[in-house]
Structures are given as structure tokens and as C-alpha cells.
Write an enzyme that holds these catalytic residues in place. Structure first.
Site, PDB file in Angstrom:
ATOM      1  NE  ARG A 193      45.042 -32.633 -33.347  1.00 10.96           N
ATOM      2  CZ  ARG A 193      43.778 -32.788 -33.693  1.00 10.96           C
ATOM      3  NH1 ARG A 193      43.010 -31.733 -33.950  1.00 10.96           N
ATOM      4  NH2 ARG A 193      43.248 -33.993 -33.724  1.00 10.96           N
ATOM      5  CG  ASP A 194      41.537 -33.842 -30.524  1.00 14.58           C
ATOM      6  OD1 ASP A 194      40.955 -32.836 -30.950  1.00 14.58           O
ATOM      7  OD2 ASP A 194      40.985 -34.943 -30.434  1.00 14.58           O
ATOM      8  CG  HIS A 237      40.017 -39.870 -31.471  1.00 12.21           C
ATOM      9  ND1 HIS A 237      41.228 -39.252 -31.243  1.00 12.21           N
ATOM     10  CD2 HIS A 237      39.078 -38.907 -31.302  1.00 12.21           C
ATOM     11  CE1 HIS A 237      41.019 -37.975 -30.957  1.00 12.21           C
ATOM     12  NE2 HIS A 237      39.723 -37.746 -30.996  1.00 12.21           N
ATOM     13  CG  HIS A 241      35.539 -36.821 -28.451  1.00 13.16           C
ATOM     14  ND1 HIS A 241      35.784 -35.488 -28.276  1.00 13.16           N
ATOM     15  CD2 HIS A 241      36.415 -37.241 -29.406  1.00 13.16           C
ATOM     16  CE1 HIS A 241      36.763 -35.105 -29.081  1.00 13.16           C
ATOM     17  NE2 HIS A 241      37.154 -36.158 -29.786  1.00 13.16           N
ATOM     18  CB  CYS A 271      34.145 -31.810 -32.067  1.00 13.85           C
ATOM     19  SG  CYS A 271      33.878 -31.725 -33.861  1.00 13.85           S
ATOM     20  CG  ASN A 294      40.022 -36.870 -27.337  1.00 15.82           C
ATOM     21  OD1 ASN A 294      39.609 -37.406 -28.349  1.00 15.82           O
ATOM     22  ND2 ASN A 294      40.641 -35.697 -27.363  1.00 15.82           N
TER      23      ASN A 294
END
Length: 315
Positions: free
Chosen positions: A17-18, A209, A211, A242, A251
Site C-alpha cells: 500500500r504505502d 513508522h 521513513h 509522501c 519507509n
């Protein structure tokens, strides 16, 4: 740092997803399913599969329902879906996810850029999502974006982080993720923030979480572990970014995190060799170089044949 005995570190891979949502070229649905299935067999404890965001906002995730319907679920893996609003929750009910994830920006400027809502309006929207989840016996994890730094406001006062954490807690949420959305945090900030949150909410399970925009994520993970956080998001190959944070990269790579944990004899249950095999497939899939250091260089304990002698150079 004084290390305490740790039974295990839980690793959630958010790449499907991310990570993939930032790719410009559309990733075929069957490839997304293959990626989730491969990660399911790697030993990760959870996978963030997709999001029910509006397809016009994130076209990459237009196939959310199809992906969730066709993945091969493993019994020891938790499959989650990011749910941004009430409309998304109505879609997500039929997906049979093990968990819904909320993502709320703790700063006003990032919240408006990310959701077109104020902080308080966003929290009220999340309350509606939690209500639907409760009606359908679905667990909810709260997520706090920009909790460790905002691209528009800089260092975030702890009071803003606490404000959101208290709001989530009042909704009955007992798992909260803290995000360094733009990769600007440092170990001291991570340690002090997480220590204060854990002391304030002893019955909440916290995750981080992080990055790796400025190469600080692994150091920040060590600080998080020392503060008592044992749940970490990571993304295969270091995919991600982002859209509202200039220059933000992905990430921390799942394989980089697991490699470090292995060296420190901290058990995650994740097979590094399987991750490296998956990351090779991911690089071919996305068609560009990955951020992962271990993908590029291999494990630090990997040995090479020594030459018989120094190569002579003719002058």
C-alpha cells in the site's frame, strides 16, 4: 543504551500500500496479489495490503477490492487496510480485513494538505470510521502522521502528539502507530516521544513508522526499541514516500530492518533470504533502483572469494 531481553520484534510490511501507491506507472493487479502472497510467506507478522482511498486521489489503488478478495491469507499474518473516511469504511466492510488503519496528521497544515480537513474535523471523521468498525467487529489501529516532524511546521510539540493520542484513546483504540512521515526525526526525539507516550498510556500497544529520507531510520528504530516499542512498519525494497513532503523517500526497507535485527540477535521471525528474493522481483516490477542498502550490497556477513594476488597495473 541498556538492552533488555526481547522475545521478538513484530514487523509489518507496508509496501503493497504505502510503497506501491507512490509508483507513477500502474502496477498490474495480479502483481500486487503476487507481492502480498510472497510477503505472507516471509515471516512478517502483518501486511498493509491496500487502501480504500478515492480512486481519483490514488489511482494506483483502484483495485483494492480485487486485491483483498484474491490474496492467499496465511493464519499467522494480519492483513490490514488503510481507511481514510466514512465512505471508505463502507467499502472496507466487505473486504474482511483483520484490521483497519487510520492515518491522521497531527499538525494543522499537513492535515489540510493531506485530507482537506482541520485536525478536529479529521478526528471527527475517524470517529465515524471507528463506529462502523465496531459494528462489524473489526479492530482499528490509529496512526499519527507528522508526529515526529512536519514539512510545513517543523518540530512538532509533544502536546500536539498527545492531543491525537488522547483522541484515539477516547475512541477505544489501543494500538497507535507513530509516524516520521518525512524522515526528519532523530534518536533522542524518538526515544523521548515514545517513552512519554508509553508512560502516559501503559495499556496501548505502540508501533513506529519511520521513513529513511535522511538515513536515520535504523538509528531511530534502536531508540524506539530502547524506549519499549517492539512493533515496526517497513516497506520491501524501501518503496514509498509522501506526496505532501518534498524530497521524502520511502519507509525503512524491510530487508534492512531484518538484517539489523538478525545481527543483534533480536528475533523477528522474518526470513531475510526470502525478502531479498522478493526485493529482486519488486525492482523488476517497478523498473527503478530500490532504496534498500541490503538489496544493493547484500548482508554484511556475506563473504567473497579472495583473489590470489593483487592485480598488477601496467604503467
Amino acid at each position: 543504551m541498556n538492552w533488555q531481553p526481547i522475545d521478538s520484534i513484530k514487523v509489518k510490511d507496508v509496501g503493497p500500500r504505502d510503497g506501491l501507491q507512490m509508483e507513477k506507472a500502474f502496477i498490474p493487479t495480479e502483481e500486487k496479489i503476487k507481492l502480498v502472497n510472497a510477503l505472507s510467506k516471509s515471516g512478517v507478522s502483518a501486511i498493509q495490503v491496500t487502501s480504500v482511498v478515492h480512486p481519483k486521489a490514488v489511482p494506483q489503488l483502484v483495485d483494492a477490492e480485487i486485491v483483498m478478495k484474491n490474496i492467499e491469507r496465511q493464519p499467522n499474518v494480519k492483513y490490514s487496510v488503510l481507511v481514510p473516511n466514512e465512505r471508505g469504511a463502507e467499502r472496507a466492510v466487505l473486504m474482511q480485513a483483520d484490521e483497519w488503519e487510520l492515518m491522521h496528521s497531527v499538525t494543522e497544515s499537513h492535515c489540510r494538505a493531506n485530507s482537506n480537513k482541520s485536525v478536529d474535523d479529521s478526528l471527527r471523521e475517524h470517529e465515524k470510521v471507528v463506529k462502523i468498525a465496531r459494528q462489524n467487529n473489526i479492530t482499528v489501529q490509529g496512526g499519527m502522521a507528522t508526529a515526529l516532524g512536519c514539512p510545513f511546521e517543523g518540530r512538532v510539540p509533544f502536546e500536539r502528539v498527545l492531543y491525537t493520542a488522547e483522541a484515539f484513546y477516547s475512541m477505544g483504540i489501543r494500538h497507535i502507530g507513530v509516524a516520521d512521515t518525512i524522515g526528519c526525526a532523530d534518536p533522542k526525539l524518538v526515544y523521548t516521544t515514545m517513552k512519554q507516550l508509553i508512560d502516559k498510556f501503559p495499556d496501548v500497544e505502540f508501533s513506529l513508522h519511520l521513513h529513511n529520507t535522511r538515513g536515520m531510520a535504523l538509528a531511530n528504530i534502536l531508540a524506539g526499541i530502547n524506549a519499549g516499542v517492539f512493533n515496526y512498519d517497513a516497506s520491501i525494497g524501501g518503496l514509498g514516500g509522501c506526496p505532501y513532503a518534498p524530497g521524502a523517500t520511502g519507509n525503512i526497507a524491510t530487508e534492512d530492518l531484518v538484517h539489523m535485527l538478525n545481527l543483534m540477535e533480536l528475533n523477528s521471525g522474518v526470513d531475510l533470504n526470502q525478502l531479498l528474493s522478493i526485493s529482486k522481483d519488486v525492482e523488476r516490477l517497478v523498473g527503478h533502483e530500490l532504496e534498500s542498502a541490503i538489496h544493493r550490497a547484500g548482508p554484511s556477513y556475506q563473504l567473497h572469494d579472495a583473489p590470489d594476488a593483487q592485480v598488477k597495473i601496467d604503467h
